[in-house]
Design a protein around this motif. Structure first.
Motif, PDB file in Angstrom:
ATOM      1  N   UNK A 173      -6.139   7.979  74.908  1.00 32.72           N
ATOM      2  CA  UNK A 173      -7.232   8.216  73.967  1.00 32.72           C
ATOM      3  C   UNK A 173      -8.593   7.800  74.517  1.00 32.72           C
ATOM      4  N   UNK A 174      -8.654   6.635  75.179  1.00 30.86           N
ATOM      5  CA  UNK A 174      -9.942   6.062  75.573  1.00 30.86           C
ATOM      6  C   UNK A 174     -10.412   6.482  76.959  1.00 30.86           C
ATOM      7  N   UNK A 175      -9.523   7.084  77.728  1.00 31.45           N
ATOM      8  CA  UNK A 175      -9.941   7.545  79.056  1.00 31.45           C
ATOM      9  C   UNK A 175      -9.761   9.054  79.174  1.00 31.45           C
ATOM     10  N   UNK A 183     -11.379  15.691  77.158  1.00 29.77           N
ATOM     11  CA  UNK A 183     -10.951  16.509  76.039  1.00 29.77           C
ATOM     12  C   UNK A 183      -9.433  16.585  75.987  1.00 29.77           C
ATOM     13  N   UNK A 184      -8.909  17.098  74.906  1.00 33.40           N
ATOM     14  CA  UNK A 184      -7.456  17.083  74.735  1.00 33.40           C
ATOM     15  C   UNK A 184      -6.748  18.041  75.688  1.00 33.40           C
ATOM     16  N   UNK A 185      -7.323  19.204  75.924  1.00 32.38           N
ATOM     17  CA  UNK A 185      -6.651  20.183  76.771  1.00 32.38           C
ATOM     18  C   UNK A 185      -6.565  19.711  78.217  1.00 32.38           C
ATOM     19  N   UNK A 186      -7.719  19.408  78.816  1.00 32.97           N
ATOM     20  CA  UNK A 186      -7.714  18.933  80.200  1.00 32.97           C
ATOM     21  C   UNK A 186      -7.140  17.527  80.288  1.00 32.97           C
ATOM     22  N   UNK A 187      -7.410  16.703  79.273  1.00 37.17           N
ATOM     23  CA  UNK A 187      -6.903  15.339  79.284  1.00 37.17           C
ATOM     24  C   UNK A 187      -5.394  15.282  79.333  1.00 37.17           C
ATOM     25  N   UNK A 188      -4.733  16.159  78.584  1.00 38.67           N
ATOM     26  CA  UNK A 188      -3.271  16.164  78.554  1.00 38.67           C
ATOM     27  C   UNK A 188      -2.680  16.449  79.937  1.00 38.67           C
ATOM     28  N   UNK A 214      -1.056  11.118  85.443  1.00 35.23           N
ATOM     29  CA  UNK A 214      -1.662  10.558  86.647  1.00 35.23           C
ATOM     30  C   UNK A 214      -2.539   9.361  86.319  1.00 35.23           C
ATOM     31  N   UNK A 215      -3.394   9.493  85.317  1.00 36.50           N
ATOM     32  CA  UNK A 215      -4.304   8.408  84.963  1.00 36.50           C
ATOM     33  C   UNK A 215      -3.544   7.188  84.454  1.00 36.50           C
ATOM     34  N   UNK A 216      -2.475   7.411  83.701  1.00 35.38           N
ATOM     35  CA  UNK A 216      -1.668   6.299  83.202  1.00 35.38           C
ATOM     36  C   UNK A 216      -0.982   5.570  84.353  1.00 35.38           C
ATOM     37  N   UNK A 217      -0.381   6.331  85.268  1.00 34.63           N
ATOM     38  CA  UNK A 217       0.272   5.717  86.426  1.00 34.63           C
ATOM     39  C   UNK A 217      -0.734   4.946  87.271  1.00 34.63           C
ATOM     40  N   UNK A 255     -10.619  -9.597  85.113  1.00 30.21           N
ATOM     41  CA  UNK A 255     -11.079  -8.743  86.211  1.00 30.21           C
ATOM     42  C   UNK A 255      -9.972  -7.780  86.643  1.00 30.21           C
ATOM     43  N   UNK A 256      -8.719  -8.258  86.647  1.00 31.64           N
ATOM     44  CA  UNK A 256      -7.583  -7.397  87.013  1.00 31.64           C
ATOM     45  C   UNK A 256      -7.516  -6.191  86.087  1.00 31.64           C
ATOM     46  N   UNK A 257      -7.683  -6.447  84.781  1.00 29.26           N
ATOM     47  CA  UNK A 257      -7.704  -5.347  83.809  1.00 29.26           C
ATOM     48  C   UNK A 257      -8.956  -4.486  83.986  1.00 29.26           C
ATOM     49  N   UNK A 258     -10.107  -5.133  84.119  1.00 24.82           N
ATOM     50  CA  UNK A 258     -11.369  -4.402  84.195  1.00 24.82           C
ATOM     51  C   UNK A 258     -11.408  -3.471  85.394  1.00 24.82           C
ATOM     52  N   UNK A 259     -10.946  -3.950  86.550  1.00 22.72           N
ATOM     53  CA  UNK A 259     -10.984  -3.109  87.747  1.00 22.72           C
ATOM     54  C   UNK A 259     -10.018  -1.936  87.646  1.00 22.72           C
ATOM     55  N   UNK A 260      -8.865  -2.146  87.011  1.00 25.55           N
ATOM     56  CA  UNK A 260      -7.944  -1.030  86.778  1.00 25.55           C
ATOM     57  C   UNK A 260      -8.591  -0.005  85.860  1.00 25.55           C
ATOM     58  N   UNK A 261      -9.275  -0.499  84.828  1.00 26.74           N
ATOM     59  CA  UNK A 261      -9.944   0.388  83.870  1.00 26.74           C
ATOM     60  C   UNK A 261     -11.088   1.149  84.547  1.00 26.74           C
ATOM     61  N   UNK A 262     -11.925   0.441  85.308  1.00 26.89           N
ATOM     62  CA  UNK A 262     -13.074   1.078  85.959  1.00 26.89           C
ATOM     63  C   UNK A 262     -12.606   2.140  86.956  1.00 26.89           C
ATOM     64  N   UNK A 263     -11.596   1.820  87.756  1.00 23.62           N
ATOM     65  CA  UNK A 263     -11.094   2.772  88.742  1.00 23.62           C
ATOM     66  C   UNK A 263     -10.569   4.026  88.043  1.00 23.62           C
ATOM     67  N   UNK A 264      -9.800   3.835  86.976  1.00 23.08           N
ATOM     68  CA  UNK A 264      -9.207   4.965  86.265  1.00 23.08           C
ATOM     69  C   UNK A 264     -10.258   5.800  85.560  1.00 23.08           C
ATOM     70  N   UNK A 265     -11.229   5.143  84.939  1.00 25.54           N
ATOM     71  CA  UNK A 265     -12.242   5.899  84.207  1.00 25.54           C
ATOM     72  C   UNK A 265     -13.173   6.641  85.173  1.00 25.54           C
TER      73      UNK A 265
END
Length: 254
Positions: A70-72, A78-83, A88-91, A230-240
């Motif tokens: 939902x947040x990334x 968008x839902x179509x491209x996001x799906x 990949x983004x979750x992994x 920071x461990x969470x933040x860097x994972x989030x920043x890289x993914x986003x």
């Protein structure tokens, strides 16, 4: 880190450990393998018997999956491209987080992403993905045109802008993704080793400096909490950022 009452600060050699006895891997490689195995085990155990009314374990996993979805993915693509790119983004998010968090786990004490190999692999995956997404959506020529020549650029400036965009899009992006993650994890390790080795040194000094161990120990534990963030933040920043690059690649014009 404290021998003969001499202080030995953290060193870059921490990231170039010796091969483990009888194994063709280093301590950092072992940390990376363990983090990956734990992640796979958690995902397998948490999803093999999913129920309509989730238990605590399933709820935590669903919250994590939902956060990325939902947040990334949906937020940026968008839902179509996001799906299409949610798996990949979750992994990517969970893999980076688990490799990062090993930096504060006792007896591991170093992030699996604190050597360039791991961040570089993730950066290459992000790089290939956004190029693939752009070419699949627009074709090679149109993707390159959109990437190198933003709309509204005066014709005389096109060669200069194209060179700038070439460097920015196809060189700076993977390099910045790699170095941002690598440097943050390296610095975190240095700081933790500094605090705890100083604590060790002060305790063994048996002098007026001994009470200082209380302060450095407290700072060490406080920085461990910060490193978890920071461990969470860097994972989030890289993914986003990966999602942003995909969005830019599939956009009609930017």
């Amino acid at each position: 880190m404290a021998a003969a009452n001499e202080f030995h600060p953290p060193s870059i050699t921490d990231f170039f450990p010796e091969m483990l006895a009888g194994l063709p891997i280093t301590r950092i490689n072992l940390v990376q393998i363990l983090a990956t195995l734990v992640l796979v085990l958690i995902l397998v155990l948490g999803t093999r018997r999913m129920t309509v009314v989730p238990g605590r374990f399933q709820s935590v996993l669903e919250f994590g999956f939902g956060f990325v979805r939902e947040n990334i993915a949906y937020e940026l693509l968008g839902r179509k491209d996001g799906a299409r790119f949610v798996p990949l983004l979750t992994a990517m998010f969970f893999s980076i987080f688990f490799l990062n968090i090993t930096g504060i786990i006792p007896f591991l004490n170093i992030a699996g992403t604190s050597v360039i190999g791991a961040p570089l692999v993730f950066a290459v995956v992000a790089y290939v993905t956004f190029i693939y997404a752009g070419i699949k959506r627009h074709g090679v020529f149109r993707f390159l045109r959109n990437s190198l020549v933003p709309g509204g650029v005066p014709i005389p400036l096109i060669p200069l802008i194209a060179i700038v965009e070439l460097i920015s899009t196809f060189i700076a992006r993977p390099a910045s993704l790699t170095l941002r993650l690598l440097m943050n994890m390296m610095v975190g390790h240095f700081m933790l080793v500094l605090f705890f080795s100083a604590t060790h040194f002060f305790l063994l000094s048996a002098s007026w400096m001994t009470p200082l161990a209380v302060g450095t120990l407290g700072l060490g534990f406080a920085f461990m909490l910060f490193e978890a963030f920071v461990a969470f933040l860097q994972a989030y920043v890289f993914t986003i950022l990966t999602a942003v690059y995909i969005q830019l690649a599939v956009a009609e014009e930017h």
